[in-house]
Design an enzyme around this catalytic site. Structure first.
Site, PDB file in Angstrom:
ATOM      1  N   ASN A 193      55.689  39.621  -0.118  1.00 60.55           N
ATOM      2  CA  ASN A 193      57.390  40.502   0.007  1.00 60.55           C
ATOM      3  C   ASN A 193      57.670  39.025  -0.407  1.00 60.55           C
ATOM      4  O   ASN A 193      57.334  37.486   0.383  1.00 60.55           O
ATOM      5  CB  ASN A 193      57.904  40.944   1.091  1.00 60.55           C
ATOM      6  CG  ASN A 193      57.787  41.349   2.267  1.00 60.55           C
ATOM      7  OD1 ASN A 193      58.547  39.938   2.685  1.00 60.55           O
ATOM      8  ND2 ASN A 193      57.163  41.426   3.111  1.00 60.55           N
ATOM      9  N   VAL A 222      47.445  44.489   1.457  1.00 61.01           N
ATOM     10  CA  VAL A 222      46.746  42.970   1.756  1.00 61.01           C
ATOM     11  C   VAL A 222      47.039  42.158   1.966  1.00 61.01           C
ATOM     12  O   VAL A 222      46.718  40.768   3.195  1.00 61.01           O
ATOM     13  CB  VAL A 222      46.202  42.946  -0.106  1.00 61.01           C
ATOM     14  CG1 VAL A 222      47.171  41.911  -0.782  1.00 61.01           C
ATOM     15  CG2 VAL A 222      44.959  42.024   0.066  1.00 61.01           C
ATOM     16  N   ASP A 223      48.101  41.977   1.818  1.00 54.93           N
ATOM     17  CA  ASP A 223      48.837  40.875   3.035  1.00 54.93           C
ATOM     18  C   ASP A 223      48.754  41.027   4.932  1.00 54.93           C
ATOM     19  O   ASP A 223      48.435  40.369   5.000  1.00 54.93           O
ATOM     20  CB  ASP A 223      50.182  41.662   2.852  1.00 54.93           C
ATOM     21  CG  ASP A 223      51.580  39.942   3.350  1.00 54.93           C
ATOM     22  OD1 ASP A 223      51.215  39.417   4.169  1.00 54.93           O
ATOM     23  OD2 ASP A 223      52.902  40.611   3.269  1.00 54.93           O
ATOM     24  N   SER A 230      50.552  44.352  -7.073  1.00 56.03           N
ATOM     25  CA  SER A 230      51.496  45.442  -7.342  1.00 56.03           C
ATOM     26  C   SER A 230      51.302  46.479  -7.028  1.00 56.03           C
ATOM     27  O   SER A 230      52.572  47.510  -7.394  1.00 56.03           O
ATOM     28  CB  SER A 230      52.643  44.729  -7.995  1.00 56.03           C
ATOM     29  OG  SER A 230      53.824  44.169  -7.685  1.00 56.03           O
TER      30      SER A 230
HETATM   31  N1  AR6 Z   1      41.651  43.397   0.266  1.00 57.59           N
HETATM   32  C1  AR6 Z   1      41.509  43.535  -1.177  1.00 57.59           C
HETATM   33  N2  AR6 Z   1      42.701  44.545  -1.842  1.00 57.59           N
HETATM   34  C2  AR6 Z   1      42.798  45.223  -1.389  1.00 57.59           C
HETATM   35  C3  AR6 Z   1      43.338  45.053   0.937  1.00 57.59           C
HETATM   36  C4  AR6 Z   1      41.809  44.274   1.028  1.00 57.59           C
HETATM   37  N3  AR6 Z   1      41.887  43.904   2.013  1.00 57.59           N
HETATM   38  N4  AR6 Z   1      43.960  45.631   0.964  1.00 57.59           N
HETATM   39  C5  AR6 Z   1      44.462  46.558   0.497  1.00 57.59           C
HETATM   40  N5  AR6 Z   1      44.470  46.085  -1.171  1.00 57.59           N
HETATM   41  P1  AR6 Z   1      49.553  46.358  -1.700  1.00 57.59           P
HETATM   42  P2  AR6 Z   1      51.809  45.445  -3.174  1.00 57.59           P
HETATM   43  C6  AR6 Z   1      44.512  46.603  -2.395  1.00 57.59           C
HETATM   44  O1  AR6 Z   1      50.596  47.460  -1.290  1.00 57.59           O
HETATM   45  O2  AR6 Z   1      51.501  46.927  -3.999  1.00 57.59           O
HETATM   46  C7  AR6 Z   1      53.317  44.770   0.973  1.00 57.59           C
HETATM   47  O3  AR6 Z   1      53.417  45.445   2.486  1.00 57.59           O
HETATM   48  C8  AR6 Z   1      45.916  47.416  -2.833  1.00 57.59           C
HETATM   49  O4  AR6 Z   1      44.855  48.818  -2.514  1.00 57.59           O
HETATM   50  O5  AR6 Z   1      49.074  45.047  -0.058  1.00 57.59           O
HETATM   51  O6  AR6 Z   1      52.005  44.363  -4.255  1.00 57.59           O
HETATM   52  C9  AR6 Z   1      53.869  43.031   1.286  1.00 57.59           C
HETATM   53  O7  AR6 Z   1      53.858  42.202   2.848  1.00 57.59           O
HETATM   54  C10 AR6 Z   1      46.520  48.021  -4.082  1.00 57.59           C
HETATM   55  O8  AR6 Z   1      45.716  48.036  -5.211  1.00 57.59           O
HETATM   56  O9  AR6 Z   1      50.728  45.392  -2.316  1.00 57.59           O
HETATM   57  C11 AR6 Z   1      54.755  43.903   0.988  1.00 57.59           C
HETATM   58  O10 AR6 Z   1      55.698  44.160   1.608  1.00 57.59           O
HETATM   59  C12 AR6 Z   1      46.430  45.907  -3.805  1.00 57.59           C
HETATM   60  O11 AR6 Z   1      45.508  45.650  -2.645  1.00 57.59           O
HETATM   61  C13 AR6 Z   1      53.894  45.081  -0.223  1.00 57.59           C
HETATM   62  O12 AR6 Z   1      53.447  45.165   0.723  1.00 57.59           O
HETATM   63  C14 AR6 Z   1      48.405  46.107  -3.696  1.00 57.59           C
HETATM   64  O13 AR6 Z   1      48.347  47.009  -2.716  1.00 57.59           O
HETATM   65  C15 AR6 Z   1      53.583  44.080  -1.577  1.00 57.59           C
HETATM   66  O14 AR6 Z   1      52.957  45.285  -1.874  1.00 57.59           O
END
Ligand code: AR6
Length: 167
Positions: A22, A31-32, A115
């Site tokens: 973010n 993932v973050d 996203s």
């Molecule tokens: N490895 C690969 N993919 C993953 C993993 C992992 N370990 N964990 C989750 N995903 P998101 P965004 C996938 O929510 O939508 C955070 O709080 C997940 O299933 O991580 O860009 C940041 O700080 C999904 O398909 O990221 C921001 O505030 C993808 O990664 C916000 O979330 C992205 O999901 C960003 O939201």
């Protein structure tokens, strides 16, 4: 050059992994959270010096305890219906991340589905933008040899398989 893997991006052996962060770059969930947890406090320490990141832009740190050399932090758009430049911003997030990796002489880079989690971007459209941005960059001069899309679920993996014409 383009590969897809179903799994956890923190476990992938590449020069750089991309983080779906973010604007604060100070950590979060999804993932973050997984990247900061697996990589340890060194990543956050470096992130604090970066003074945040605009949507669609990218910044780089080392990768702490991860196998990768770098983490490229990018910020995808929060999906608000699709009329708020979301597609352009998502394209930029991918394009600017791979461009920054290339500048750091990264040969291999792994992307999550930016996203499409907490930020709510529809997965099918997001996957086609991800592929278009990466292919678009690879068509210009680049030293990058491998790009891996790391998908967290079987469903997402199958979507990328379809979009890349692998089925
Ligand atoms: N490895 C690969 N993919 C993953 C993993 C992992 N370990 N964990 C989750 N995903 P998101 P965004 C996938 O929510 O939508 C955070 O709080 C997940 O299933 O991580 O860009 C940041 O700080 C999904 O398909 O990221 C921001 O505030 C993808 O990664 C916000 O979330 C992205 O999901 C960003 O939201």
């Amino acid at each position: 050059i383009i590969e897809i893997i179903k799994g956890d991006i923190t476990k992938i052996e590449v020069d750089a992994i991309v983080n779906a962060a973010n604007k604060t770059l100070l950590g979060g969930g999804g993932v973050d959270g997984a990247i900061h947890k697996a990589g340890g406090p060194e990543i956050l320490k470096e992130c604090k010096k970066l003074k945040g990141c605009e949507t669609g832009e990218a910044k780089i740190t080392t990768a702490g305890r991860l196998k990768a050399k770098y983490v490229i932090h990018t910020v995808g758009p929060i999906y608000r219906g699709g009329n708020n430049e979301e597609s352009k911003l998502l394209y930029n997030a991918y394009y600017n991340s791979i461009k920054l990796g290339d500048k750091y002489n990264v040969k291999s880079i792994a992307f999550p589905a930016i996203s499409t989690g907490i930020y709510g971007y529809p997965k099918e459209e997001a996957s086609s933008i991800a592929i278009k941005a990466v292919k678009g960059y690879l068509e210009v001069n680049t030293n990058i040899e491998k790009v891996i899309f790391v998908l967290f679920s079987e469903k997402d993996f199958m979507l990328y398989e379809k979009q890349l014409g692998l089925t």
